[in-house]
Design an enzyme around this catalytic site. Structure first.
Site, short mmCIF file in Angstrom:
data_model
loop_
_atom_site.label_atom_id
_atom_site.label_comp_id
_atom_site.label_asym_id
_atom_site.label_seq_id
_atom_site.Cartn_x
_atom_site.Cartn_y
_atom_site.Cartn_z
N PHE A 213 -89.95 -41.24 -63.20
CA PHE A 213 -90.03 -41.74 -64.57
C PHE A 213 -88.65 -42.20 -64.99
O PHE A 213 -87.72 -41.41 -65.10
CB PHE A 213 -90.55 -40.68 -65.54
CG PHE A 213 -90.68 -41.19 -66.95
CD1 PHE A 213 -91.59 -42.20 -67.25
CD2 PHE A 213 -89.88 -40.70 -67.96
CE1 PHE A 213 -91.70 -42.69 -68.54
CE2 PHE A 213 -89.99 -41.18 -69.25
CZ PHE A 213 -90.91 -42.18 -69.54
N SER B 261 -80.91 -45.90 -67.28
CA SER B 261 -80.38 -46.90 -66.35
C SER B 261 -81.25 -47.11 -65.12
O SER B 261 -81.14 -48.16 -64.48
CB SER B 261 -78.95 -46.51 -65.92
OG SER B 261 -78.97 -45.30 -65.19
N GLU C 281 -77.42 -39.42 -60.01
CA GLU C 281 -77.88 -38.79 -61.26
C GLU C 281 -77.33 -37.38 -61.46
O GLU C 281 -77.29 -36.89 -62.58
CB GLU C 281 -79.41 -38.74 -61.28
CG GLU C 281 -80.08 -40.11 -61.27
CD GLU C 281 -79.77 -40.92 -62.52
OE1 GLU C 281 -79.73 -40.33 -63.63
OE2 GLU C 281 -79.58 -42.14 -62.39
#
Length: 196
Positions: free
Chosen positions: A31, A35, A108
């Site tokens: 999901f 960015s 991330e």
């Protein structure tokens, strides 16, 4: 934090891969709410405009690597508990996952502050279980409420390995608009940048 063992990015990655493998290694859904929508640097077989319930998008996570530094932290988006969020569900082919997921983790989770969760994503094509990067309000990386002056200072000064907080916020908002997704909270925050 007292009583809490230090978080380990590799442990969280292992747990995520193990969950995926226990499902039979299907194509992996992600999901995307920030960015990942406009900087998808891995193979994607399908994109769907989708919604999740129980979480909302908020520019309330300190970034000390990607969009800021330890001395001048920037901000990035996170999924916080409560409300709902429209974004993009991305389908990654199963054969790409073993190589893609560690690279995604490097991007991330340079600091392991997100809580990876499997959330139900709803779209016109049906619902899927998708991996999402969420944030607890108990996390030291949660900003809480920032004043207009603090936001202006961050938008003016914060820069990390991927660029500035301001560029990140503007690019995300532009992409959301291009997809027909309205984010009034992000629009409101960016108005603080007009005085730069």
């Amino acid at each position: 934090m007292p009583g809490h063992p230090p978080r380990c990015a590799q442990t969280l990655l292992h747990q995520t891969l193990t969950h995926w493998q226990r499902q039979g290694c299907p194509d992996l859904w992600l999901f995307a709410y920030g960015s990942l929508i406009w900087k998808t640097d891995f193979p994607v077989a399908e994109r769907r405009i989708a919604s999740v319930h129980g979480y909302h998008r908020a520019l309330k996570m300190w970034s000390r690597v990607n969009r800021g530094t330890p001395q001048r932290p920037g901000l990035v988006l996170a999924l916080l508990p409560g409300g709902s969020c429209r974004g993009v569900a991305l389908r990654v082919p199963a054969r790409e996952v073993p190589e893609m997921l560690p690279r995604l983790w490097d991007r991330e989770m340079p600091n392991p502050v997100y809580d990876p969760r499997w959330l139900r994503c709803h779209s016109g094509e049906g619902s899927v279980s998708a991996l999402a990067f969420t944030l607890s309000r108990r996390s030291p990386s949660y900003t809480g409420e920032l004043s207009a002056q603090e936001l202006r200072q961050i938008f003016q000064d914060a820069r990390g390995r991927y660029g500035t907080t301001l560029e990140y916020a503007r690019q995300t908002l532009e992409q959301l608009h291009a997809l027909g997704i309205r984010d009034r909270g992000l629009e409101r925050l960016l108005r603080h940048a007009h005085g730069l």
